[in-house]
Every structure is written in C-alpha cells, then in structure tokens.
Design an enzyme around this catalytic site. Structure first.
Site, PDB file in Angstrom:
ATOM      1  CG  ASP A 223      -2.001   1.021   1.188  1.00 33.41           C
ATOM      2  OD1 ASP A 223      -2.260   1.559   0.093  1.00 33.41           O
ATOM      3  OD2 ASP A 223      -2.609   1.283   2.245  1.00 33.41           O
ATOM      4  CD  GLU A 224      -1.067   5.590   0.875  1.00 38.46           C
ATOM      5  OE1 GLU A 224      -0.620   6.144  -0.142  1.00 38.46           O
ATOM      6  OE2 GLU A 224      -2.131   5.912   1.417  1.00 38.46           O
ATOM      7  CD  GLN A 254      -3.650  10.994  -2.739  1.00 44.15           C
ATOM      8  OE1 GLN A 254      -3.998  11.179  -1.575  1.00 44.15           O
ATOM      9  NE2 GLN A 254      -4.247  10.104  -3.514  1.00 44.15           N
TER      10      GLN A 254
END
Length: 649
Positions: A223-224, A254
């Site tokens: 994730d991320e 982001q």
C-alpha cells in the site's frame, strides 16, 4: 459466476474489478484520492483466498501504519471469514521484526533483541557524543540520529558511511555511526531503521533464507507505494524476485513525504523495473464533487513528474472554490469563523469543517479566533499552540522575569536549555525560594539583567534578548523537520508578543487563551478539526478551509528555489484540496503579522492554476491578479498600489 464471487464484486466499479481480478504477475494500481484503493486491496486478497485457493499464509500485505493494517485485516475478515487472521499483514517494520526474530541469528541478531524507540536511541548518541568529547551544541543528538537514519534508509552501513560523508558534520557523524551500531549490538538492541536495514542485509547475505521467504510469499501487496524509501523498495524487489507477483497501490500525485526519506520515483519507475507489469487506473472518485476534482487536476497537471489520472465522479457540478483575500491575517481568520458560524446556523455540525495549514505555527491565529467565538475544535496529529513545549518554555522565561517567585516556571526552565543543573541542585534552589543570586551563580541565567530592563524594553525586545542569552533556538535546532516546526512556533509567539508593548498584558492574554482553551475540552466530540496539510492525507471532510495560501507560506519559502521541492508542494496542495467532499475555501491575506513583522506576500501561484470558471472570489478582489492575460508587470503594479493604499482602519 458463483454467488460468493458475485458478492465479492457486487460493490466494485469496472476499474476496481479489473484490478481485483489480477492474479499473477506484477501490477501497479494508480489510485486517485477517494477512489477506493483500500477496497481494491482487501477485495483482491479475498479473491485470492476464496476463488484461487491461495492460503492466507502465502500472502504478504505491507502498509505504512498499524491502523491501515488493522483495517485491511478487518475488511478481509468480513469478506472471507472472521477466522482468517492474515498473519503476514502489517507495517514494513512489524513484518521485518517477525522475520528477524525467526532468522536474524544467521547474521548474528539474537531472537530476543529489543527495539529501541527514538528516545532510547537519542540517549545512546548523547553518551557517545559525551564520551568522544564532541560539542553537543554543534551536534544535536536528534539531528545525528536523523542523519544515521537517512543512511540506513539508503542501506549504507556504518563502515561504508565514511566514504559518503561530505563536510565536517557528516564526517563527524561517520565517527559516531559505527560506535552507535556497536553499543546497540552490545545491548542486543535494534532501532526502527535497523529492522528494515538488517532484513535487507539478511536476504543479501543468506540466499537460502531469502529463497524460503520468496517461496512463502507467493503474493505480495504494498500500500502507498509512492511513500517507500530505498530500503523498502529493495526489500519488496528481493521478496518478489521469484514469483513476480508484486501488486502495488499508490498515487504519484500524493507523494508528500520526501522529508521522511520517501522516494516518489519508485512508483514512476515501476514499469521500468517490471516491464510486464499491468497498470490499472482508479479514476472514479467517491468523495468529492466534480468542481473540486477539476480544480485539483488543473493544479497537479503543472507538475512534470506525475502519472496522469482523469478523475471523475457521479457528483457532477458542485459549489465553486471560494477564494477569499483579506486585508490582514485577522480578516482572514474572521472570514473562516463567519463561514463556520453560518454553516452551523444552516444545520451543519462542527465536525463538518476542517481548517488546513502548511505549518504548525499557523494554527495559533486560527485557534485564538475559534476560542474567542466559542467554537469548539480539536487538533489532529498535534497539540494546541500554547501547550507546545517550546512555547511553554519561552513563556516560562517571561513569567519569571515578570514574577521572580514563580516556582512552577523556574522548575521548568532552570535546566532548559541544559546547563548542568541536576535534580539535587534544582531542589536546593527551590528550597531557597528561587533566590536570584543563587540562580545566577549556579545556572548562569542573567535574570537580574532581564528584570532591570523589562520596563524599558517591549515584550518582543525582551523575548529576543532571552532567546539570545539562553541560546534556546540553537539548542533546539538539530537540523530536523521537527526542529524547523518548533522554531517557527517560537517565531509565531514573537508575533503575539509584538502586539503587546508591556509584558504583563502579554502574559495575561496568554493565560486567558489557555484557560478558555482548556475549558473547551468539556465539549462533546462535535468539533472543528485543525491540522496540517501533511496530516490530512487519508482523511476527508465535508468542508475544507486551506488558509495562508500565499507565496512563502504555501508553497513554503524553503521549497521555491528547487523544482523537486516545489512540485512536492504542489502535490501537497492537491492532497489538501481533495480532502473536501462538498466545499473548498482557499484564503490568504494581502498583509499579515508574520513572525513579529508585517509582511506582504503574493497570493500562492497554485490559486492562479485553477481555472477562473471554478472560482468565486471574495474579499479584496485578488481575482484581478489571476487573470491569465495579465503580465507580471501588471501584477506587481497592482500589488504596489494595494501596498500604498493600505490602511489599518
């Protein structure tokens, strides 16, 4: 399709279904804000388990926070079975800790190792600095630790760091780093960075151990991914080398944590690293109106390093972005208060509102405005301005000048900054009633000089003198991002001080704000949320105010001379805007009292990047500055006119 499989895909859009259905081979999911990336992760895990007979023990899912890891486990349990525990789902650090406890002995790490937190590590470095005779004023232990941490994130060993060191500071750290490693080793201890560093080293050193985990982790999800550093990047490559089943989720737009060592290029280079990778774009947003998305897209497209996403939503239209320009910082926060008050009258709750700012120091003006208008608020990811350590320290110095018998304040500052006053000495000073002669003799604090000058100096001049004589700013300046925030907080306290010529009025004002602020804690959970733009990532609110949108504030002055830093500021603005569901307010001021000085800033360049048809301008008519056909000379002429026409009335 079976009923269970139907249930698994029932609430997914076509883009999400494609990503969830991906089974073998590398894949990159480019997930825009509010596009349901966690849903994709959890449904893909459930799909592997339910429809492809993959054992939960063969799935590795790594996240950046324990909260995210727990949420994934809970959601998968709801989709599959509550009995599924996903034993290899967690943060990078927790997964690496488990691996090292099992197999770290192969590189000399005992299974019973302890993990040192930041304070533990700082204590060790303090001892080394003292033992090596290094000047602690020039080499703050926290700054040294952050430098060593950066080296470990780049997988640079204590032995090799000397070859990379440049300048006197880094060459000195190169002497501390090996000793720090030695002392941790003697204590059977690892710090947080060691968990990743030594796991990578373990896999490099022992191919059989690496092969074991490559065979165990048949499917890897990250994730991320845009927030990974080099150590995390290398670790995922090592583990996925055999199966190639690496499934990463992230959004280049982001990526806002370079100051923590994150390297956004990891996600940009994913296709280069995995030529056979399949790319899935999640472009449907479930959070914001189309107006908000269009404004965000218009800003981020000005970055040269980003993966383009055409964000869209079923929520067409929506309120335009309100850009308010006040004559002063006070007018700016008054506008925020008025809009919140009007919203409450229309039936909204305080929870519907969030106020975002670029730096922690900016919270002070917002907090005071909310307090004066009896609006309850919460600080997310931080503490109230007047409760911050550095603020309480400086205020305590000013209080003992005003009242030399203030025992509470003396106890706080007698050894702050550290000046060799131990507990026994402090107790003797306390028993003496904080005798000024004794204080000057033992602690070398020129308290009598300050007292003699207080009636002839303004509060700002007195504060500046105390900061100079104590060396407080140098003491806290360890070169870290946290130190920068603390210094800016003190400078913002100087802003407050500049409003009061006399010290007693300043201290009384602070006491009143503190007392009212504490009383607000009796409110229920319905409160306005105050937070930095960085802290807002992953959150959402019906209405968002982004205050201080001016050159030098947002984008921050430290970022405007470097294109990479400026592009990260733009990504941060993109994140801030996309936190809003229904309404975005962007505010600035033509002139504000900033760090004790009246300052005039240009409006943030990010505002000019939003199409005019998406904006409602309010306040002083700064909209004239954003006309696409205006020249830079016209812009500066208008600003000069505004400056000459400025009045406090």
């Amino acid at each position: 399709m079976s009923e269970s499989k139907n249930n698994l895909f029932r609430d997914l859009n076509p883009q999400q279904i494609d990503a969830v259905n991906h089974v073998d081979g590398p894949a990159l999911v480019v997930a825009g804000p509010g596009s349901g990336k966690t849903r994709v992760l959890t449904h893909r895990i459930a799909n592997l388990i339910k429809n492809h007979s993959v054992s939960e023990t063969n799935i590795l899912c790594v996240t950046f926070t324990n909260k995210a890891a727990d949420e994934i486990k809970q959601r998968v349990g709801g989709l599959v079975s509550e009995s599924f525990k996903l034993p290899w789902s967690g943060t990078f650090h927790s997964v690496c800790s488990k691996i090292l406890r099992r197999d770290g002995f192969n590189i000399g790490i005992p299974p019973s190792f302890v993990i040192y937190d930041t304070d533990d590590s700082v204590s060790v470095i303090k001892e080394i600095i003292k033992d090596f005779g290094i000047d602690p004023k020039r080499f703050n232990p926290r700054g040294v630790l952050e430098t060593i941490s950066s080296a470990k994130s780049e997988i640079i060993s204590a032995e090799d760091y000397e070859g990379y060191a440049q300048g006197y500071y880094q060459r000195t750290v190169a002497k501390i780093y090996p000793e720090y490693r030695k002392r941790l080793q003697n204590s059977n201890a690892l710090d947080f960075d060691d968990l990743l560093y030594f796991t990578v080293k373990l896999f490099d050193t022992d191919p059989k151990v690496l092969e074991k985990y490559q065979a165990l982790f048949k499917y890897i999800l990250v994730d991320e991914y845009q927030d990974t550093n080099k150590a995390q990047y290398v670790l995922t490559r090592q583990l996925s080398e055999l199966s190639k089943n690496l499934f990463v989720v992230g959004d280049m737009s982001q990526a806002i944590y370079s100051f923590r060592g994150a390297d956004f290029r990891n996600i940009l280079n994913f296709q280069r690293d995995y030529p056979d990778a399949v790319i899935y774009n999640l472009e449907q947003n479930y959070r914001s109106t189309q107006v908000i998305l269009d404004a965000a897209k218009a800003i981020i497209k000005n970055n040269s390093t980003h993966i383009n996403l055409d964000l869209w939503t079923d929520r067409s239209g929506g309120d335009r972005i309100t850009v308010f320009s006040g004559n002063s910082g006070n007018e700016e926060v008054a506008f925020v208060v008025d809009e919140i008050s009007d919203g409450i009258k229309m039936g909204k709750s305080f929870n519907d509102f969030a106020v975002l700012y670029r730096t922690n120091a900016q919270s002070r003006a917002v907090e005071e405005a909310l307090i004066k208008n009896s609006i309850p608020y919460r600080m997310f990811g931080g503490v109230r301005f007047y409760s911050r350590k550095e603020i309480k320290d400086i205020v305590s110095y000013l209080r003992v000048v005003h009242n030399p018998k203030d025992a509470v304040s003396w106890a706080r500052i007698i050894n702050t900054p550290t000046r060799g006053v131990g507990q026994k000495t402090a107790q003797k000073l306390k028993e003496s009633g904080w005798d000024l002669e004794e204080i000057e003799s033992v602690a070398k604090i020129p308290i009598k000089k300050w007292i003699s000058k207080k009636d002839n100096l303004s509060t700002t001049e007195l504060m500046d003198g105390i900061l100079h004589d104590t060396g407080y700013l140098k003491w806290i300046d360890d070169g870290t991002e946290d130190a920068l925030n603390r210094i800016e907080n003190i400078k913002e306290l100087r802003t407050v001080a500049s409003l009061f010529v006399e010290l007693d009025g300043f201290l009384e004002s602070i006491s009143l704000v503190e007392s009212v602020s504490e009383s607000k804690d009796t409110f229920d959970n319905d409160r306005v949320t105050l937070l930095t733009a960085h802290a807002s990532k992953g959150l959402e609110f019906p209405t968002v105010f982004i205050v201080g949108m001016e050159e030098g504030l947002f984008p921050h002055s430290n970022s405007t001379d470097n294109n990479d830093d400026l592009e990260e500021e733009r990504r941060l603005c993109y994140v801030a805007i996309t936190r809003a569901k229904n309404k975005v307010f962007i505010t600035n001021a033509r002139s504000r009292l900033y760090f004790g000085n009246i300052q005039t800033n240009l409006p943030s360049r990010f505002i000019s990047e939003i199409p005019e048809n998406l904006i409602d301008f309010k306040g002083l008519g700064f909209n004239n500055h954003f006309r696409k056909n205006k020249s830079e000379e016209d812009f500066l002429d208008d600003l000069e006119y505004d400056r000459n026409s400025f009045s406090w009335e």
